[in-house]
Write a protein that holds these residues in place. Structure first.
Motif, PDB file in Angstrom:
ATOM      1  N   SER A 282      -7.533  29.523  43.422  1.00  0.00           N
ATOM      2  CA  SER A 282      -6.437  29.805  42.489  1.00  0.00           C
ATOM      3  C   SER A 282      -5.242  28.895  42.757  1.00  0.00           C
ATOM      4  O   SER A 282      -4.577  28.444  41.817  1.00  0.00           O
ATOM      5  CB  SER A 282      -6.017  31.275  42.573  1.00  0.00           C
ATOM      6  N   ARG A 285      -6.027  25.634  41.172  1.00  0.00           N
ATOM      7  CA  ARG A 285      -5.825  25.717  39.714  1.00  0.00           C
ATOM      8  C   ARG A 285      -4.341  25.648  39.371  1.00  0.00           C
ATOM      9  O   ARG A 285      -3.935  24.960  38.446  1.00  0.00           O
ATOM     10  CB  ARG A 285      -6.436  27.014  39.157  1.00  0.00           C
ATOM     11  N   GLU A 286      -3.537  26.392  40.146  1.00  0.00           N
ATOM     12  CA  GLU A 286      -2.097  26.425  39.878  1.00  0.00           C
ATOM     13  C   GLU A 286      -1.447  25.059  40.097  1.00  0.00           C
ATOM     14  O   GLU A 286      -0.620  24.617  39.302  1.00  0.00           O
ATOM     15  CB  GLU A 286      -1.437  27.473  40.784  1.00  0.00           C
TER      16      GLU A 286
END
Length: 716
Positions: A282, A285-286
């Motif tokens: 995550s 992705r961020e």
């Protein structure tokens, strides 16, 4: 402090604009005023902020309001769970970024069924809490109490696995950890790429990225977008390489694992699982999303500035122009445009391969020159452009003609030519013939012609198809609106395409203006526009200052002076023995010269900025701001790639500006690149700080690669 005051202060701090001015702009926007209207006619309230600054306030204010709404929603959702503490509420309310709010909400967010939720259903959460707080010294002993055949917990290992899954999720949900890991990954991590399907990259566009690595904090916008495109096309595999060891040690230190050495080893396994399975994907992705967003904003900003410079290119008014749309097999389409932009003659010639009918083509050109008072030839820069340019240059030279030509960026001409608008304008012409007209008109008035085309098709900028299209459209529309309203619009000659960009006017109202003009003839006063269907009082107020009537009853109607200032303008003129009918005469300039603006403004009861704008309009009532810019480069001869030699000095026109340099048309088939390092002897942060689309610049040839058709230029 009230919520509105807090948000205002936040926007003020972010933009470094006084709170009072931010307040004024927001109030004006809330009243339904447009950005161009506020920038032009409300300078006293805004302190003279320009369109870009006002638009920035509008965008930041909207974002701040959205964050505020989300904060209120998150507080409500956590409170409904009975888990809202005063400390957590304060943390949420003090957040200014959406990412921070989402990090704080993450532990309380309703999740889909995960390994941790399954373990909690098996009753393992109390033991997980004791392990997490490091209160367990004999794990096997305590775990035995949680073995339950009905819940499919058959052994101590099953208990351990479930406890690990719960703790791993807790670690991943800790907002403080995520914020720090995200920050350190950005500062210490790298972005890597490798070839995935290099055979699909036939032209080697992404070759430099087949084995590539660069620090995340240092990678520039155009490389991020290039990597994204290569990944999207399946040619590259791209990933973030984080500082893994640092992350694992950081979490271990935060959890104080040294407190229970007996559980340290398997807790390290939990930390690694939490990071690898839950946090790292995550965070990657961020980070990539953040990099992409930043790169897209940069690309959109470059595109927008290029577009603005292109739209504001100085028009060559009052000229009869021969427009040429080059081609090979289908021939070059010719269009004669008179000084009003009206098309008079359409012809086709075949001076290039495969026909090579140079003699017949030259005869047609000479016939047109004898028939019409052609002052300039405009040649599109598309397919067969250079061959056509050579033909035109030879025709000028061979016949001793006193005629210049220029190369016109024809990007988007074909899009316009096939559009419903073009079919409506020229129903009896072929697509290519309409294109020749468009090319010629771009010289006469670039703004009026280019507004007919989707800005994305105009061919400036970089990676425009790889960025968020909604954001791009918003930015480009704002640029077009700003350009149109800065120049002003002749309401008796403007197309509906141009009118719809005027402050406050919709497409429907623009069409209604055209319809009324066609039915009743030219408008003779601004007040007549009040009768247009759907053009109400507010729309009239917002638009009328940008609409000009050049030969009407009221001389002030041809100026950018707003009707709301007509009375004070007449009072000013009367003070100097003048009337509106004196506009455009030397005595206005003479009478108003040297006026004490502040004292006079005070006497008239208006602001000094408004008075200054009125004075400028009275002295130059028909002034076009584009006339102050350098005129386009006109030519009479042509170069070939083979003519170029190292060190040769040339003049060229900047066709495009990108992050890494500027592409300059020097009159050969291929535009040359001036790399950012060759733009100036001093440091250049971005090429747009030195050059702009349409600039005529002096360059020197540095290197020519005839095989690849590449030209390296320098301005040093």
């Amino acid at each position: 402090m009230s919520e509105i005051a807090t948000l205002t202060k936040q926007v003020s701090t972010q933009l470094q604009i006084k709170e009072q001015l931010v307040d004024q702009v927001i109030a004006l926007l809330d009243e339904g005023n447009t950005v161009p209207f506020i920038a032009r006619y409300r300078k006293e309230q805004t302190g003279g902020l320009d369109e870009v600054q006002i638009n920035d306030i509008q965008e930041k204010w909207t974002y701040a309001q959205n964050v505020q709404k989300r904060k209120e929603e998150v507080v409500r959702l956590i409170d409904e769970q009975g888990k809202l503490t005063d400390e957590l509420k304060q943390q949420i309310e003090s957040a200014t970024q959406l990412q921070k709010v989402e990090d704080l909400y993450r532990p309380y967010k309703q999740k889909r069924r995960t390994r941790a939720t399954v373990a909690k259903e098996k009753g393992l959460e109390p033991l997980a809490k004791r392990v997490y707080d490091q209160h367990v010294s004999d794990f096997p002993g305590e775990a035995a109490a949680y073995i339950n055949e009905e819940k499919e917990v058959h052994s101590v290992d099953d208990v351990r696995t479930g406890v690990q899954d719960i703790i791993a999720e807790w670690i991943s949900d800790e907002p403080h950890y995520r914020e720090r890991i995200r920050k350190e990954t950005y500062n210490k991590g790298t972005l890597q790429s490798e070839g995935k399907d290099t055979e699909a990259d036939e032209k080697g566009v992404f070759e430099m990225y087949y084995e590539y690595e660069e620090p995340i904090r240092a990678i520039v916008s155009h490389r991020i977008l290039a990597l994204n495109r290569g990944e999207k096309e399946g040619i590259l595999k791209v990933n973030v390489q984080p500082p893994k060891e640092w992350v694992l040690n950081y979490i271990a230190k935060e959890l104080r694992l040294t407190k229970r050495p007996e559980t340290k080893e398997w807790m390290m396994e939990v930390i690694e699982d939490s990071y690898k399975r839950l946090i790292q994907p995550s965070i990657e992705r961020e980070i990539r999303s953040g990099l992409t967003e930043k790169a897209e904003e940069q690309a959109i900003e470059v595109f927008s500035k290029n577009l603005k410079n292109l739209l504001l290119q100085p028009p060559l008014k009052g000229k009869t122009i021969l427009g040429v749309d080059p081609a090979y097999r289908t021939g070059c389409k010719l269009a004669i445009i008179d000084e009003t932009g009206k098309a008079h003659d359409i012809q086709v010639i075949y001076p290039t391969a495969p026909r090579n009918d140079v003699k017949g083509a030259e005869k047609t050109i000479l016939e047109l020159l004898n028939k019409y008072p052609i002052e300039l030839v405009a040649i599109g820069n598309g397919t067969a452009s250079r061959e056509t340019e050579q033909f035109i240059a030879d025709s000028i030279k061979n016949n001793g003609l006193d005629l210049a030509y220029m190369i016109v960026n024809e990007a988007g001409a074909s899009v316009y030519s096939a559009s419903p608008l073009a079919r409506e304008e020229f129903p009896d012409l072929k697509v290519e013939e309409r294109s020749a007209i468009s090319i010629a008109r771009r010289v006469q008035d670039p703004l009026a012609e280019l507004v007919k085309i989707d800005p994305k098709s105009i061919g400036v900028g970089q990676y425009q198809h790889d960025v968020a299209q909604k954001r791009l459209n918003e930015s480009l529309t704002f640029v077009v609106e700003t350009a149109v309203n800065q120049v002003g619009v002749n309401v008796n000659t403007a197309s509906a395409s141009l009118l719809q960009y005027v402050s406050g006017l919709s497409k429907a109202v623009a069409n209604n203006i055209i319809k009324a003009r066609e039915e009743n003839g030219k408008f003779t006063a601004r007040t007549e526009l009040k009768k247009i269907p759907r053009l109400g009082a507010k729309t009239y107020e917002q638009s009328i200052g940008f609409l000009r009537i050049l030969e009407g009853k009221q001389p002030l109607d041809r100026t950018p002076i707003h009707p709301e200032s007509y009375e004070v303008t007449k009072e000013l003129l009367s003070m100097y023995g003048l009337t509106p009918s004196d506009l455009g005469t030397p005595k206005v300039e003479d009478a108003l010269h040297g006026m004490d603006v502040h004292t006079t403004a005070e006497n008239l009861g208006i602001g000094a900025p408004t008075l200054q704008d009125i004075l400028n309009a009275l002295k130059q009532p028909g002034r076009d701001p584009r006339d102050d810019l350098p005129k386009p480069l006109l030519k009479k001869d042509v170069l070939s790639l083979e003519d170029l030699t190292q060190g040769m000095e040339l003049q060229g026109t900047v066709r495009n500006v990108v992050d890494f340099g500027a592409f300059v048309d020097i009159g050969v088939k291929q535009d040359g690149l001036v790399h950012i390092s060759k733009l100036s002897n001093s440091f250049v942060k971005h090429p747009l700080d030195v050059v702009a689309v349409g600039d005529v610049v002096t360059v020197w040839v540095e290197q020519v690669d005839t095989k690849k058709g590449r030209i390296a230029l320098t301005m040093i």
